[in-house]
Enzyme design. Sequence first.
Site, PDB file in Angstrom:
ATOM      1  N   GLU A   1       0.855  -1.187   0.000  1.00  0.00           N
ATOM      2  CA  GLU A   1       0.000   0.000   0.000  1.00  0.00           C
ATOM      3  C   GLU A   1       0.895   1.243   0.000  1.00  0.00           C
ATOM      4  OE1 GLU A   1      -3.435   0.457  -0.024  1.00  0.00           O
ATOM      5  OE2 GLU A   1      -2.526   2.426  -0.245  1.00  0.00           O
ATOM      6  N   PHE A   2       0.540   2.230  -0.823  1.00  0.00           N
ATOM      7  CA  PHE A   2       1.399   3.416  -0.921  1.00  0.00           C
ATOM      8  C   PHE A   2       0.696   4.691  -0.466  1.00  0.00           C
ATOM      9  CE2 PHE A   2       2.972   0.276  -3.891  1.00  0.00           C
ATOM     10  CZ  PHE A   2       4.331   0.256  -3.602  1.00  0.00           C
TER      11      PHE A   2
ATOM     12  N   LYS B   1       8.042  -1.992  -2.126  1.00  0.00           N
ATOM     13  CA  LYS B   1       7.546  -1.098  -1.080  1.00  0.00           C
ATOM     14  C   LYS B   1       8.707  -0.428  -0.312  1.00  0.00           C
ATOM     15  CE  LYS B   1       5.093   0.896   1.977  1.00  0.00           C
ATOM     16  NZ  LYS B   1       3.885   1.629   2.070  1.00  0.00           N
TER      17      LYS B   1
ATOM     18  N   CYS C   1       6.220   5.530   8.568  1.00  0.00           N
ATOM     19  CA  CYS C   1       6.783   4.713   7.484  1.00  0.00           C
ATOM     20  C   CYS C   1       8.264   4.950   7.214  1.00  0.00           C
ATOM     21  CB  CYS C   1       5.985   4.935   6.207  1.00  0.00           C
ATOM     22  SG  CYS C   1       4.321   4.306   6.343  1.00  0.00           S
TER      23      CYS C   1
ATOM     24  N   LYS D   1       3.357  15.805   9.659  1.00  0.00           N
ATOM     25  CA  LYS D   1       3.063  16.533   8.422  1.00  0.00           C
ATOM     26  C   LYS D   1       1.650  17.085   8.548  1.00  0.00           C
ATOM     27  CE  LYS D   1       1.309  13.543   5.103  1.00  0.00           C
ATOM     28  NZ  LYS D   1       1.453  12.612   3.998  1.00  0.00           N
TER      29      LYS D   1
HETATM   30  C1  UDX Z   1       4.856   7.799   3.114  1.00  0.00           C
HETATM   31  C2  UDX Z   1       4.847   7.501   1.615  1.00  0.00           C
HETATM   32  O1  UDX Z   1       4.767   8.754   0.884  1.00  0.00           O
HETATM   33  C3  UDX Z   1       3.715   6.587   1.246  1.00  0.00           C
HETATM   34  O2  UDX Z   1       3.759   6.264  -0.134  1.00  0.00           O
HETATM   35  C4  UDX Z   1       3.830   5.304   2.088  1.00  0.00           C
HETATM   36  O3  UDX Z   1       2.767   4.431   1.830  1.00  0.00           O
HETATM   37  C5  UDX Z   1       3.853   5.656   3.572  1.00  0.00           C
HETATM   38  O4  UDX Z   1       4.905   6.579   3.837  1.00  0.00           O
HETATM   39  P1  UDX Z   1       3.490   9.393   4.764  1.00  0.00           P
HETATM   40  O5  UDX Z   1       4.384   8.852   5.833  1.00  0.00           O
HETATM   41  O6  UDX Z   1       2.021   9.485   5.028  1.00  0.00           O
HETATM   42  O7  UDX Z   1       3.656   8.528   3.437  1.00  0.00           O
HETATM   43  O8  UDX Z   1       3.966  10.892   4.450  1.00  0.00           O
HETATM   44  P2  UDX Z   1       4.788  11.657   3.329  1.00  0.00           P
HETATM   45  O9  UDX Z   1       3.924  12.661   2.675  1.00  0.00           O
HETATM   46  O10 UDX Z   1       5.501  10.739   2.429  1.00  0.00           O
HETATM   47  O11 UDX Z   1       5.848  12.460   4.232  1.00  0.00           O
HETATM   48  C6  UDX Z   1       6.757  11.773   5.094  1.00  0.00           C
HETATM   49  C7  UDX Z   1       7.653  12.756   5.819  1.00  0.00           C
HETATM   50  O12 UDX Z   1       8.590  13.342   4.941  1.00  0.00           O
HETATM   51  C8  UDX Z   1       6.922  13.928   6.500  1.00  0.00           C
HETATM   52  O13 UDX Z   1       7.482  14.121   7.785  1.00  0.00           O
HETATM   53  C9  UDX Z   1       7.204  15.100   5.596  1.00  0.00           C
HETATM   54  O14 UDX Z   1       7.194  16.336   6.269  1.00  0.00           O
HETATM   55  C10 UDX Z   1       8.611  14.752   5.109  1.00  0.00           C
HETATM   56  N1  UDX Z   1       8.971  15.361   3.822  1.00  0.00           N
HETATM   57  C11 UDX Z   1       8.273  15.027   2.697  1.00  0.00           C
HETATM   58  C12 UDX Z   1      10.042  16.240   3.749  1.00  0.00           C
HETATM   59  O15 UDX Z   1      10.705  16.541   4.754  1.00  0.00           O
HETATM   60  N2  UDX Z   1      10.395  16.747   2.528  1.00  0.00           N
HETATM   61  C13 UDX Z   1       9.719  16.435   1.388  1.00  0.00           C
HETATM   62  O16 UDX Z   1      10.124  16.933   0.317  1.00  0.00           O
HETATM   63  C14 UDX Z   1       8.630  15.561   1.471  1.00  0.00           C
END
Ligand code: UDX
Length: 431
Positions: free
Chosen positions: A152-153, A205, A261, A318
């Site tokens: 799952e993504f 994944k 994640c 986030k």
């Molecule tokens: C992530 C993956 O994107 C998703 O595909 C997977 O299934 C689960 O893990 P998620 O953890 O919900 O999803 O959040 P995501 O939007 O990916 O952000 C993860 C972290 O990275 C956040 O703390 C965000 O602030 C940080 N981030 C993201 C950055 O610091 N810089 C960026 O450019 C993007």
Amino acid sequence: MTITLVGHGYVGLVSACVFADLGNTVYVIGRNEDKLLRLKSGDPIIYEPGLEELLKKNIAAGRLIFTSSYKEAIPASEIVMTGVGTPPTPTGEADLTSVLAVAEQIGQNLGNHFTVISCKSTVPVGTNRKIKEVLDRVKPAHATFEVASCPEFLREGSALNDTFRPDRIIIGSDSKEAIDLLLKLHEPIEGERVVVGLESAEIIKYASNSMLATKISFANLISFICEKTGADVEEVLDGVGLDKRIGRMFLYSGTGYGGSCFPKDVLALINTGTSMGVDMTMLKAVDDINKKAQTNFASIIQSSAPGKNIGVWGLAFKPNTDDIRFAPAINIIKILLEDGYTVTAYDPEGMDNTATVFGDRIRYAANPFEAAENKDALIIFTEWNEFKQIDLKKIKETMSSPFIFDGRNMYEPETMKQLGFTYYSIGRKNI
Ligand code: UDX
């Protein structure tokens, strides 16, 4: 179809609601009766935009059934999906206790017909074969089944959109029958279909999450250099990201990645590689830079804030989630509390969860203005929309000293200078 989702966290509940909304009958298995009662009443427990509406709509339509009984759900289902947690052990490996315990329960309750058991949990390569062994060992003699890996993504905060309209659907299995059934279930959902072997699906994944984490740590590494040279990391990454081979997405520097994640999956892949004799130096550096992004930011606050009475905007890892797992805000607040800081925090959704970590060791504000009032400095950890165009003039008037430390580069340094703030952001000239 009739299907079962085991687990009702982000993956389990969102998938269950989406498949129910597409007309399927979906059993959701949980083990905590209190939580099951809340779910039955239409409370999703987690905060995710749009989820409550979808949950209520599909309960009312009779397509979502919450139960703790494997006996009730499994024999009625053609497909059983698992979305239970794989938290990190102290050494960074994925803990498979729940995944394997659930496999045992599913196996014992398989019905007379063919069932596909599809793992949506993020599990290290080889786990689906272990699940198959468990099922084979405990299943009733007449039951037939096949396993598949369907990672799952979805991202928290945009989970419904990501599940209805993913970039791709990965289906990993040795069995054509299982693949066909899963393709049929996913028919109304957008995205490329990628049919692969079990091991490839499992690695896809981890490789995807590790690649995204690598981009973020790379952006943070460049921000460290920008800070030392007077370059502006936003200008630099705009310039870099316009190369279509690289892209600007997930190339934003800040206080590092958090959430349930990236931190755990990077560690788990390091672990898998190391256990197989693969040199994992590259991903170790990704993890290391992520920690440095947090400790560097704490050091800047400690060395530059004019006092220790601070306001905090944003606690969730986030925006659009109440999830604070591995959130940089939590790690950095811990460092500051140990150093004698007084913290008043505001987050639109994350304060209840934060209270379970800090209790009354920090104060909680009713709104962003209250968090900033009479403070020596304001720290921004999460880029919630409501902070983007907030009345900064008003904020400045109520602060003891107009210092902002912005971990998400939300504002233009020049504008902040004109407003009279001392403004620290990541990888840009401090004004
Ligand atoms: C992530 C993956 O994107 C998703 O595909 C997977 O299934 C689960 O893990 P998620 O953890 O919900 O999803 O959040 P995501 O939007 O990916 O952000 C993860 C972290 O990275 C956040 O703390 C965000 O602030 C940080 N981030 C993201 C950055 O610091 N810089 C960026 O450019 C993007």
